[in-house]
Design a protein around this motif. Sequence first.
Motif, PDB file in Angstrom:
ATOM      1  N   LYS A 100     -16.107  16.807  -2.927  1.00  0.00           N
ATOM      2  CA  LYS A 100     -17.088  17.553  -2.145  1.00  0.00           C
ATOM      3  C   LYS A 100     -16.697  17.589  -0.679  1.00  0.00           C
ATOM      4  O   LYS A 100     -16.329  16.575  -0.093  1.00  0.00           O
ATOM      5  N   GLY A 101     -16.784  18.771  -0.086  1.00  0.00           N
ATOM      6  CA  GLY A 101     -16.415  18.927   1.312  1.00  0.00           C
ATOM      7  C   GLY A 101     -14.937  19.184   1.530  1.00  0.00           C
ATOM      8  O   GLY A 101     -14.526  19.537   2.641  1.00  0.00           O
ATOM      9  N   ARG A 102     -14.134  18.990   0.491  1.00  0.00           N
ATOM     10  CA  ARG A 102     -12.688  19.215   0.611  1.00  0.00           C
ATOM     11  C   ARG A 102     -12.194  20.367  -0.267  1.00  0.00           C
ATOM     12  O   ARG A 102     -11.263  21.072   0.104  1.00  0.00           O
ATOM     13  N   PHE A 103     -12.792  20.534  -1.426  1.00  0.00           N
ATOM     14  CA  PHE A 103     -12.382  21.576  -2.368  1.00  0.00           C
ATOM     15  C   PHE A 103     -13.428  22.674  -2.409  1.00  0.00           C
ATOM     16  O   PHE A 103     -14.629  22.413  -2.293  1.00  0.00           O
ATOM     17  N   THR A 104     -12.960  23.906  -2.608  1.00  0.00           N
ATOM     18  CA  THR A 104     -13.859  25.045  -2.764  1.00  0.00           C
ATOM     19  C   THR A 104     -13.414  25.887  -3.942  1.00  0.00           C
ATOM     20  O   THR A 104     -12.250  26.335  -3.979  1.00  0.00           O
ATOM     21  N   ILE A 105     -14.314  26.096  -4.884  1.00  0.00           N
ATOM     22  CA  ILE A 105     -14.031  26.968  -6.017  1.00  0.00           C
ATOM     23  C   ILE A 105     -14.653  28.334  -5.739  1.00  0.00           C
ATOM     24  O   ILE A 105     -15.762  28.426  -5.198  1.00  0.00           O
ATOM     25  N   SER A 106     -13.918  29.387  -6.077  1.00  0.00           N
ATOM     26  CA  SER A 106     -14.418  30.747  -5.858  1.00  0.00           C
ATOM     27  C   SER A 106     -13.860  31.644  -6.948  1.00  0.00           C
ATOM     28  O   SER A 106     -12.951  31.254  -7.693  1.00  0.00           O
ATOM     29  N   ARG A 107     -14.392  32.859  -7.017  1.00  0.00           N
ATOM     30  CA  ARG A 107     -13.916  33.775  -8.041  1.00  0.00           C
ATOM     31  C   ARG A 107     -13.875  35.196  -7.518  1.00  0.00           C
ATOM     32  O   ARG A 107     -14.686  35.579  -6.658  1.00  0.00           O
ATOM     33  N   ASP A 108     -12.914  35.950  -8.048  1.00  0.00           N
ATOM     34  CA  ASP A 108     -12.788  37.374  -7.757  1.00  0.00           C
ATOM     35  C   ASP A 108     -12.905  38.075  -9.108  1.00  0.00           C
ATOM     36  O   ASP A 108     -11.926  38.151  -9.865  1.00  0.00           O
ATOM     37  N   ASN A 109     -14.091  38.560  -9.396  1.00  0.00           N
ATOM     38  CA  ASN A 109     -14.331  39.145 -10.720  1.00  0.00           C
ATOM     39  C   ASN A 109     -13.497  40.408 -10.954  1.00  0.00           C
ATOM     40  O   ASN A 109     -13.124  40.689 -12.094  1.00  0.00           O
ATOM     41  N   ALA A 110     -13.206  41.136  -9.905  1.00  0.00           N
ATOM     42  CA  ALA A 110     -12.404  42.353 -10.059  1.00  0.00           C
ATOM     43  C   ALA A 110     -10.983  42.038 -10.504  1.00  0.00           C
ATOM     44  O   ALA A 110     -10.327  42.855 -11.159  1.00  0.00           O
ATOM     45  N   LYS A 111     -10.525  40.840 -10.136  1.00  0.00           N
ATOM     46  CA  LYS A 111      -9.159  40.428 -10.487  1.00  0.00           C
ATOM     47  C   LYS A 111      -9.138  39.455 -11.656  1.00  0.00           C
ATOM     48  O   LYS A 111      -8.069  38.960 -12.025  1.00  0.00           O
ATOM     49  N   ASN A 112     -10.308  39.139 -12.207  1.00  0.00           N
ATOM     50  CA  ASN A 112     -10.402  38.147 -13.295  1.00  0.00           C
ATOM     51  C   ASN A 112      -9.701  36.845 -12.904  1.00  0.00           C
ATOM     52  O   ASN A 112      -8.964  36.251 -13.720  1.00  0.00           O
ATOM     53  N   THR A 113      -9.918  36.423 -11.690  1.00  0.00           N
ATOM     54  CA  THR A 113      -9.227  35.252 -11.167  1.00  0.00           C
ATOM     55  C   THR A 113     -10.218  34.293 -10.512  1.00  0.00           C
ATOM     56  O   THR A 113     -11.143  34.733  -9.822  1.00  0.00           O
ATOM     57  N   VAL A 114      -9.984  33.009 -10.748  1.00  0.00           N
ATOM     58  CA  VAL A 114     -10.756  31.954 -10.101  1.00  0.00           C
ATOM     59  C   VAL A 114      -9.794  31.110  -9.278  1.00  0.00           C
ATOM     60  O   VAL A 114      -8.660  30.861  -9.703  1.00  0.00           O
ATOM     61  N   TYR A 115     -10.252  30.678  -8.118  1.00  0.00           N
ATOM     62  CA  TYR A 115      -9.413  29.922  -7.188  1.00  0.00           C
ATOM     63  C   TYR A 115      -9.986  28.529  -6.964  1.00  0.00           C
ATOM     64  O   TYR A 115     -11.188  28.296  -7.113  1.00  0.00           O
ATOM     65  N   LEU A 116      -9.096  27.620  -6.590  1.00  0.00           N
ATOM     66  CA  LEU A 116      -9.515  26.301  -6.137  1.00  0.00           C
ATOM     67  C   LEU A 116      -8.759  26.020  -4.844  1.00  0.00           C
ATOM     68  O   LEU A 116      -7.551  25.764  -4.863  1.00  0.00           O
ATOM     69  N   GLU A 117      -9.484  26.102  -3.742  1.00  0.00           N
ATOM     70  CA  GLU A 117      -8.918  25.797  -2.430  1.00  0.00           C
ATOM     71  C   GLU A 117      -9.078  24.307  -2.212  1.00  0.00           C
ATOM     72  O   GLU A 117     -10.194  23.779  -2.274  1.00  0.00           O
ATOM     73  N   MET A 118      -7.956  23.630  -1.972  1.00  0.00           N
ATOM     74  CA  MET A 118      -7.967  22.174  -1.822  1.00  0.00           C
ATOM     75  C   MET A 118      -7.452  21.806  -0.442  1.00  0.00           C
ATOM     76  O   MET A 118      -6.303  22.116  -0.103  1.00  0.00           O
ATOM     77  N   ASN A 119      -8.276  21.172   0.338  1.00  0.00           N
ATOM     78  CA  ASN A 119      -7.931  20.744   1.693  1.00  0.00           C
ATOM     79  C   ASN A 119      -8.022  19.232   1.819  1.00  0.00           C
ATOM     80  O   ASN A 119      -8.631  18.565   0.976  1.00  0.00           O
ATOM     81  N   SER A 120      -7.433  18.720   2.880  1.00  0.00           N
ATOM     82  CA  SER A 120      -7.458  17.267   3.142  1.00  0.00           C
ATOM     83  C   SER A 120      -7.065  16.487   1.885  1.00  0.00           C
ATOM     84  O   SER A 120      -7.732  15.517   1.500  1.00  0.00           O
ATOM     85  N   LEU A 121      -5.986  16.896   1.288  1.00  0.00           N
ATOM     86  CA  LEU A 121      -5.575  16.301   0.019  1.00  0.00           C
ATOM     87  C   LEU A 121      -5.192  14.839   0.178  1.00  0.00           C
ATOM     88  O   LEU A 121      -4.634  14.429   1.217  1.00  0.00           O
ATOM     89  N   LYS A 122      -5.505  14.080  -0.864  1.00  0.00           N
ATOM     90  CA  LYS A 122      -5.240  12.648  -0.889  1.00  0.00           C
ATOM     91  C   LYS A 122      -4.317  12.335  -2.071  1.00  0.00           C
ATOM     92  O   LYS A 122      -4.296  13.096  -3.060  1.00  0.00           O
ATOM     93  N   PRO A 123      -3.600  11.219  -2.024  1.00  0.00           N
ATOM     94  CA  PRO A 123      -2.743  10.857  -3.163  1.00  0.00           C
ATOM     95  C   PRO A 123      -3.510  10.791  -4.483  1.00  0.00           C
ATOM     96  O   PRO A 123      -2.948  11.129  -5.535  1.00  0.00           O
ATOM     97  N   GLU A 124      -4.766  10.405  -4.445  1.00  0.00           N
ATOM     98  CA  GLU A 124      -5.551  10.319  -5.677  1.00  0.00           C
ATOM     99  C   GLU A 124      -5.931  11.690  -6.239  1.00  0.00           C
ATOM    100  O   GLU A 124      -6.495  11.764  -7.340  1.00  0.00           O
ATOM    101  N   ASP A 125      -5.619  12.761  -5.528  1.00  0.00           N
ATOM    102  CA  ASP A 125      -5.816  14.107  -6.065  1.00  0.00           C
ATOM    103  C   ASP A 125      -4.651  14.536  -6.954  1.00  0.00           C
ATOM    104  O   ASP A 125      -4.701  15.604  -7.566  1.00  0.00           O
ATOM    105  N   THR A 126      -3.623  13.721  -7.014  1.00  0.00           N
ATOM    106  CA  THR A 126      -2.450  14.033  -7.835  1.00  0.00           C
ATOM    107  C   THR A 126      -2.809  14.143  -9.304  1.00  0.00           C
ATOM    108  O   THR A 126      -3.573  13.325  -9.825  1.00  0.00           O
TER     109      THR A 126
END
Length: 119
Positions: free
Chosen positions: A64-90
Amino acid sequence: QVQLVESGGGLVQPGGSLRLSCAASGSIFSIRDVDWYRQAPGKQRDLVAHITSGGSTNYVDSVKGRFTISRDNAKNTVYLEMNSLKPEDTGVYYCNAVISTGFHLRNYWGQGTQVTVSS
């Protein structure tokens, strides 16, 4: 035939960012809820983020506060924007989507994309 393909993974230093994509293709009538999961080495696959067909989102507390999920229905695509990544996100990140083909409503998985956070 419906396919989900993840992309955007890679090696990044702690504190860095990545943007994952999950693109659906094939005989798609509509895409319902979509989830991103993460599987760390030697561990089970855990839910990270969720987005409904209407765009409502939920996250596991650790992102929470670091990742953002979003979607573009026209492109049938979902995104996951990941910021401030940590080793435990591996881990390997998978998308999971409930998709209607007009004849069937089924749950689909992608093949996964590797994310490694390391200096």
